[in-house]
Design a protein around this motif. Structure first.
Motif, PDB file in Angstrom:
ATOM      1  N   ALA A   5       0.835  -1.203   0.000  1.00 16.41           N
ATOM      2  CA  ALA A   5       0.000   0.000   0.000  1.00 16.41           C
ATOM      3  C   ALA A   5       0.872   1.256   0.000  1.00 16.41           C
ATOM      4  N   PRO A  74      -5.278  -9.030  -1.249  1.00 14.23           N
ATOM      5  CA  PRO A  74      -6.001  -7.924  -1.885  1.00 14.23           C
ATOM      6  C   PRO A  74      -6.970  -7.153  -1.000  1.00 14.23           C
ATOM      7  N   ASN A  77      -5.017  -5.182   1.665  1.00 14.55           N
ATOM      8  CA  ASN A  77      -4.278  -4.091   1.035  1.00 14.55           C
ATOM      9  C   ASN A  77      -5.229  -2.972   0.612  1.00 14.55           C
ATOM     10  N   ALA A  78      -6.419  -3.358   0.133  1.00 18.11           N
ATOM     11  CA  ALA A  78      -7.419  -2.358  -0.256  1.00 18.11           C
ATOM     12  C   ALA A  78      -7.809  -1.484   0.926  1.00 18.11           C
ATOM     13  N   CYS A 102      -9.827  -4.018  -4.839  1.00 20.05           N
ATOM     14  CA  CYS A 102      -9.250  -5.370  -4.711  1.00 20.05           C
ATOM     15  C   CYS A 102      -8.545  -5.783  -5.994  1.00 20.05           C
ATOM     16  N   SER A 105      -5.258  -4.005  -6.163  1.00 18.99           N
ATOM     17  CA  SER A 105      -4.400  -4.593  -5.137  1.00 18.99           C
ATOM     18  C   SER A 105      -3.891  -5.956  -5.575  1.00 18.99           C
ATOM     19  N   THR A 108      -0.960  -5.632  -7.880  1.00 21.20           N
ATOM     20  CA  THR A 108       0.267  -5.391  -7.113  1.00 21.20           C
ATOM     21  C   THR A 108       0.747  -6.680  -6.462  1.00 21.20           C
TER      22      THR A 108
END
Length: 280
Positions: A5, A74, A77-78, A102, A105, A108
């Motif tokens: 993030a 995801p 992290n979101a 999501c 994320s 990534t």
């Protein structure tokens, strides 16, 4: 947990010799979602430094033990991109925006997982916000499961097995965690190893769940040893295997003597402990 993030724009504070924490999410409003871009693990934030550390460890001891690199999944992290309260609110008010967060994320995650594997390590997945302490099993199935599965499918395609840790209460989603493809489920100390063994032990390896604060931080060497023996007593005969570990991340102040005590207790028990527990 915040490095991905952070690489996408979130602000992280790093206190001296203590656990880092999220200072500010990457965006403040859903209208800013389109400004977000997946992170490049070789250029953005502190991801390159983490990869460098992984390479060093893999070169030093990779031929003796598995070296893992943590990937924040995801949905969690979101939550760091827009803020946990905002994300939970959006699951009810604007689910499509949650899926968008999501999705970016996940991209990534996939890039970072590839870089971790290319560095000679194995991704280890953590997804704190997917806990049933935070969201319902129904919300987990809608907002977390599909992205977890795609991430795990990729890691499997690279020939690596997957350990998945979700904090807090997870007994209502163990089947879904296994269905997502996790090879090993890390059980928080809020959950029961016995129950996990009975419900999904035929599908996944179990890991956990010594109390990080009460036992590992505040307990004595004797307390740690007793906790290890109790966990092994509960899960040593899990059909898919069992790994002794703490239930969640250890506080930074955890005494090294207690970490050594945990390892020493496992060595004392040995690889095949059945006779010990059948006769005591």
């Amino acid at each position: 947990m915040y490095v991905q993030a952070e690489a996408m724009g979130a602000k992280v504070h790093y206190p001296y010799d203590q656990t880092a924490y999220l200072e500010a999410p990457a965006i403040n409003d859903v209208s800013e979602i389109d400004t977000l871009e997946p992170a490049d693990p070789y250029k953005d934030g502190n991801l390159p430094h983490h990869l460098e550390a992984m390479k060093i460890v893999a070169e030093e001891v990779g031929d003796e033990v598995t070296v893992t690199g943590p990937v924040t999944c995801p949905f969690t992290n979101a939550s760091f991109l827009i803020g946990a309260e905002n994300l939970v609110r959006l699951t009810l008010k604007d689910p499509e925006k949650v899926h968008k967060l999501c999705e970016i994320s996940l991209e990534t995650n996939l890039r970072y997982a590839k870089a971790i594997i290319d560095a000679g390590c194995t991704p280890s997945l953590t997804d704190a916000m997917s806990s049933n302490t935070v969201i319902s099993p129904k919300q987990f199935k809608e907002f977390s499961f599909p992205y977890l599965k795609r991430l795990i499918d990729y890691i499997h395609s690279r020939g690596k097995s997957v350990t998945l840790h979700i904090c807090g209460k997870t007994n209502k989603i163990w089947d879904l965690m296994a269905e997502a493809g996790a090879d090993c489920i890390s059980i928080d100390n809020d959950a029961s190893l016995l129950e996990a063994k009975q419900k999904v032990g035929h599908r996944v390896r179990l890991m956990g769940n010594i109390k990080p604060s009460e036992t590992m931080l505040q307990g004595t060497v004797s307390d740690v040893k007793k906790a290890v023996f109790e966990c092994v007593r509960q899960a040593y005969d899990n059909p898919k295997g069992y790994i002794v570990a703490s239930g969640c991340s250890l506080p930074t102040e955890t005494p090294f003597r207690n970490i050594h005590a945990m390892m020493d207790a496992v060595r004392e028990i040995g690889y095949l402990p059945a006779k010990i527990f059948l006769t005591t």
